[in-house]
Design an enzyme around this catalytic site. Structure first.
Site, PDB file in Angstrom:
ATOM      1  N   GLY A 137      41.778  33.898  58.448  1.00  0.00           N
ATOM      2  CA  GLY A 137      42.576  33.666  57.258  1.00  0.00           C
ATOM      3  C   GLY A 137      42.872  32.247  56.844  1.00  0.00           C
ATOM      4  O   GLY A 137      43.457  32.037  55.779  1.00  0.00           O
ATOM      5  N   CYS A 176      27.786  43.632  31.200  1.00  0.00           N
ATOM      6  CA  CYS A 176      28.405  44.265  30.052  1.00  0.00           C
ATOM      7  C   CYS A 176      29.838  44.625  30.398  1.00  0.00           C
ATOM      8  O   CYS A 176      30.159  45.783  30.677  1.00  0.00           O
ATOM      9  CB  CYS A 176      27.615  45.503  29.655  1.00  0.00           C
ATOM     10  SG  CYS A 176      25.918  45.074  29.298  1.00  0.00           S
ATOM     11  N   GLU A 177      30.682  43.593  30.389  1.00  0.00           N
ATOM     12  CA  GLU A 177      32.039  43.740  30.906  1.00  0.00           C
ATOM     13  C   GLU A 177      32.783  42.457  30.545  1.00  0.00           C
ATOM     14  O   GLU A 177      32.353  41.377  30.950  1.00  0.00           O
ATOM     15  CB  GLU A 177      31.915  43.928  32.436  1.00  0.00           C
ATOM     16  CG  GLU A 177      33.168  43.807  33.240  1.00  0.00           C
ATOM     17  CD  GLU A 177      34.101  44.984  33.047  1.00  0.00           C
ATOM     18  OE1 GLU A 177      33.639  46.138  33.133  1.00  0.00           O
ATOM     19  OE2 GLU A 177      35.281  44.743  32.775  1.00  0.00           O
TER      20      GLU A 177
HETATM   21  C1  LIG Z   1      39.010  39.473  56.467  1.00  0.00           C
HETATM   22  C2  LIG Z   1      39.292  39.436  57.911  1.00  0.00           C
HETATM   23  C3  LIG Z   1      39.006  38.290  58.655  1.00  0.00           C
HETATM   24  C4  LIG Z   1      38.444  37.026  58.032  1.00  0.00           C
HETATM   25  O1  LIG Z   1      39.341  36.468  57.132  1.00  0.00           O
HETATM   26  P1  LIG Z   1      39.011  35.048  56.438  1.00  0.00           P
HETATM   27  O2  LIG Z   1      40.088  34.893  55.448  1.00  0.00           O
HETATM   28  O3  LIG Z   1      37.670  35.162  55.824  1.00  0.00           O
HETATM   29  O4  LIG Z   1      39.049  34.017  57.519  1.00  0.00           O
HETATM   30  C5  LIG Z   1      39.233  38.323  59.999  1.00  0.00           C
HETATM   31  N1  LIG Z   1      39.738  39.426  60.613  1.00  0.00           N
HETATM   32  C6  LIG Z   1      40.034  40.549  59.923  1.00  0.00           C
HETATM   33  C7  LIG Z   1      40.548  41.723  60.646  1.00  0.00           C
HETATM   34  C8  LIG Z   1      39.828  40.595  58.562  1.00  0.00           C
HETATM   35  O5  LIG Z   1      40.133  41.698  57.888  1.00  0.00           O
END
Ligand SMILES: *Cc1c(COP(=O)(O)O)cnc(C)c1O
Length: 433
Positions: free
Chosen positions: A249, A362-363
């Protein structure tokens, strides 16, 4: 001046990416075209890996979250860079397998694994399952019993952390569709259930609080909540978790006013929080796992398009339409995601024209980006580059309007090669009876 230091401009006024001329690449491979900078992918892996080795207990490592971008060449890089991987489907598992990736280092996620998924993953030797709920735990236990194996499992929990990111990518809250909430007692129930299963070896706990996270101490707070839960399970069951997976994340820079995150510093700060909490709670430090997706591949990607039409609506709006769109990059349509968009063939021209860069679908919602500055005389045939498209573009691409998906060309040193070929019309019709 550029959003990432793998971008530049050469004497011909062409945008360069990973040291190569994007206009030459477009001429050679055609557009729309995804480019991937292999050195940047490897660099991003090493930043995580080195910091995690330096700061966390033995066995700690980053897992690349393949949902961000998934094709065989990437798994080859992950194997070479000693990265674990996070997989969410049998499609991802088989892609990794095809690349020769050792699935003992794979962690199987998802909130609704089918019996077929579970059987496929166990048959292929996926090392770890991350179980989301009690239904799934029962299905994993049944399949492991049938095979006479003991499957390593982590439990996905929601620590109740709000990341203040966009709603659709905020997953660590109590009311999330993912995981079992600590706050409601469901996480403790799921743990007790897992510990009673004969064919499940509970190795630890997982959480994932969100995506594109920049907020100060989100991972630190999540770590503390999770470690307090680990201490509570030690007190309740005499159970010691060996692994704590804090998910992915960390945010990446798409536009000039996004902050720059120093991942090494972030990891050091999470480690300080982990050390302090483990000392306070008197628990051994678990191995820490992180699951970066976006921050491994986003800035290693760039998309090239060719302009097909320019439309000026006096007093209203200007449109620049390109030969791709929401089929290869649905992120503006989904999240209003921001991107840096550049006139790749004319980097030295002034950019006074305010326009929306839109796709060919087409959107009306098929928009790549709004309020893009472009040369006043931008015209059909000009090249447009969208930067930082290495994450959640190809992996989210569709064939909407029966448009073939672009190829992925990998840039390595002075060379380039096709890592995923362009879809053909035969590919599009291959499933039709
Ligand atoms: C989406 C996700 C990630 C990766 O998240 P990023 O924002 O791309 O780093 C890692 N673990 C889980 C469980 C996820 O759902």
């Amino acid at each position: 001046m550029f959003i990432c230091d793998n971008l530049g401009a050469n004497a011909d006024g062409h945008l360069t990416f990973a040291g190569q001329d994007t206009a030459a690449l477009a001429a050679r491979y055609g557009t729309p075209l995804y480019l991937m900078d292999e050195a940047r992918v490897r660099h991003n892996c090493r930043v995580y890996r080195d910091a995690m080795r330096a700061h966390f207990a033995a066995g700690s490592r980053p897992l690349y979250a393949g949902k961000a971008n998934c094709f065989a060449q990437l798994y080859r890089i992950m194997a070479e860079e000693d990265m674990g991987v996070d997989v969410v489907s049998c499609g991802e598992i088989r892609t990794a397998e095809k690349a020769g990736y050792d699935l003992a280092n794979a962690y199987f996620h998802g909130n609704c694994k089918t019996d077929a998924d579970i059987a496929c993953a166990m048959a292929r030797g996926v090392g770890y399952f991350v179980a989301d709920n009690a239904d799934e735990l029962a299905a994993i236990e049944a399949e492991a019993a049938r095979r006479g194996v003991r499957q390593k499992v982590l439990l996905r929990l929601t620590p109740g952390i709000d990341t203040h990111t966009y709603e659709a990518v905020n997953t660590g809250r109590v009311d999330s569709k993912f995981g079992a909430a600590i706050e409601t007692g469901q996480a403790a129930e799921l743990t007790a259930l897992a510990l009673r299963q004969a064919h499940i070896e509970l190795t630890g706990f997982h959480c994932h609080v969100g995506s594109q996270v920049f907020a100060e101490d989100v991972f630190e707070r999540a770590a503390v909540v999770m470690l307090e839960f680990i201490a509570a399970m030690r007190d309740a069951h005499g159970y010691t978790a060996q692994q704590l997976d804090l998910g992915g994340g960390y945010g990446v820079r798409y536009v000039a006013d996004d902050p720059v995150l120093d991942i090494g510093e972030k990891i050091a700060s999470v480690a300080a929080a982990v050390h302090a909490a483990c000392a306070r709670l008197n628990i051994p430090e678990p191995a820490i796992l992180l699951e970066p997706g976006r921050s491994i591949v986003a800035d290693a990607g760039l998309t090239l398009y060719t302009v097909g039409a320019v439309k000026r609506i006096p007093g209203y709006k200007n449109y620049v339409a390109v030969d791709g769109g929401m089929g290869d990059n649905p992120r503006f349509a989904l999240y209003k995601s921001r991107y840096t968009v550049l006139p790749a063939g004319r980097m030295d021209a002034p950019r006074p024209l305010d326009c929306s860069v839109v796709g060919r679908c087409c959107e009306s919602g098929d928009i790549i980006q709004e309020n893009v500055p472009m040369p006043e005389d931008i015209r059909r045939g000009d090249l447009v580059a969208v930067c930082t498209t290495g994450a959640y573009n190809y992996s989210m691409a569709s064939n909407y309007n029966r448009v073939p998906r672009p190829p992925i060309v990998m840039l390595r040193g002075d060379e380039s090669f096709v890592a995923v070929r362009r879809e053909t019309f035969d590919d599009l019709c291959a499933l039709d009876a």
